[in-house]
Scaffold this motif. Structure first.
Motif: not given
Lengths: 200, 173
Positions: A32, A36-37, A40-41, A44, A50, A54, A58, A61, A158-159
């Motif tokens: 996590v 997790q960042p 989330f990125r 998003l 947002h 979020e 969650q 995971f 982005m990734e």
């Protein structure tokens, strides 16, 4: 005839054995913190909301945790997590609720917000202004892409995933990934060229 | 001079540095790279778009990193084992205690109607109390008499006093 050196398990013993087998996802706290960042990125940037990002982070995971026994290690953990996130995002954008909230979005992400978060460094004020404009332009162009083109474009730029990894994450053939990616790049390139011509 | 086609440009932009390095000689990617290396116009456009995409990534990452701090770190759901302090166990215990004591309390407050065996006992008890009451009445009556019953014969040996007085009254009338 079963060779003597192969240990036989009854179905019950086998399931206990399978349950006891450790997976790389057992250390979920570390995973996590690490991923997790990133998840989330991606969510998003894909959904531009947002609250949705979020919630789906969650959910990603939770799903990964529940399905950890099925992780075969044929791809990296991050690719596997992004694949789950991608599926969740796709399901989410298909719902009527998403389409409704997209129209009246209060938590929607504006291009200027993202462009404004560019870290301050030694760039001059003028360079920063140009950079912000470039980011806004790309953000808006990416927003106009189809869901599939946008996902693939974000996974690449982005990734920073390579095309074979994107194919694994999306579950699409390599050729299809390339086709969607090239179309997305051409759309961004056309916009970028036009913006450069307009600038003094 | 011909420039990169749309596909070649996209392929070059999409390729990672490793893929560019390892592209086999003669492949589409290798020939596109060779052209870009000798074409200042294509190189400039590729470079500008790469820079813009790098800014896009930088800003997107910074924005997401700033907001991920507000998102709680995901925690795996806790699987509860058997524990006497578990809320489920406490609730079950409380329910069992209630189930045992409520009927008992109800029974104490509202006794059940007599069963088939009880009337005999009641009748027996009723008879005994009547006998007791009769005995008490006898004792009271004897105590209230002016002459004790054993001496009554001495007061009126013939036992006619009552009849005589009644006859006298009738005559006077």
């Amino acid at each position: 005839m079963v060779p003597n050196n192969i240990q036989m398990f009854s179905p019950t013993e086998l399931s206990v054995e399978a349950q006891a087998r450790s997976t790389p996802l057992d250390n979920i706290d570390g995973i996590v913190v690490l991923y997790q960042p990133r998840v989330f990125r991606f969510l998003l940037a894909s959904l531009r909301d947002h609250d949705a990002a979020e919630t789906l982070t969650q959910e990603t995971f939770l799903r990964a945790w529940n399905a950890r026994a099925s992780f075969r290690e044929d791809c990296s953990i991050s690719t596997w997590l992004l694949r789950i996130a991608l599926n969740l995002a796709r399901d989410y954008t298909r719902t009527g609720r998403f389409r409704f909230w997209k129209r009246v979005a209060t938590t929607a992400l504006e291009a200027s917000e993202v462009a404004g978060s560019l870290p301050s460094d030694e760039r001059s004020a003028e360079t920063r202004l140009i950079a912000r404009q470039q980011i806004q332009d790309i953000w808006e162009t990416v927003g106009q892409l189809s869901n599939r083109q946008r996902s693939i474009f974000l996974l690449r730029f982005m990734e920073e995933m390579e095309i074979p990894e994107i194919a694994t994450a999306t579950g699409l053939p390599l050729g299809t990934v390339k086709s969607h990616l090239y179309r997305a790049i051409n759309a961004v390139r056309t916009q970028h060229k036009g913006a450069l011509k307009e600038r003094p | 001079m011909n420039h990169l086609t749309e596909e070649q440009f996209a392929e070059l932009l999409a390729a990672s540095p490793r893929e560019l390095r390892e592209a086999p000689a003669g492949s589409e990617l290798a020939s596109a790279g060779a052209h870009a290396a000798n074409c200042p116009e294509c190189t400039a456009e590729l470079s500008q778009l790469r820079d813009s995409l790098a800014l896009f990534r930088e800003a997107g990452t910074a924005y997401a990193d700033a907001h991920i701090r507000r998102v709680p770190a995901w925690q795996p759901p806790v699987r509860r084992g058997f524990s006497l302090q578990s809320p489920y166990w406490l609730a079950a215990s409380a329910a069992a205690i209630l189930a045992a004591f409520v009927p008992l309390q109800m029974a104490l407050r509202h006794p059940e109607p007599p069963t088939a065996e009880q009337p005999m006992q009641v009748v027996h008890q009723h008879t005994a109390s009547e006998e007791d009451q009769a005995l008490l009445d006898d004792v009271n009556r004897e105590l209230s008499e002016s002459v004790p019953s054993p001496l009554a014969a001495l007061v009126d040996p013939a036992g006619t006093s009552t009849e005589a007085s009644q006859n006298a009254k009738q005559r006077t009338n």
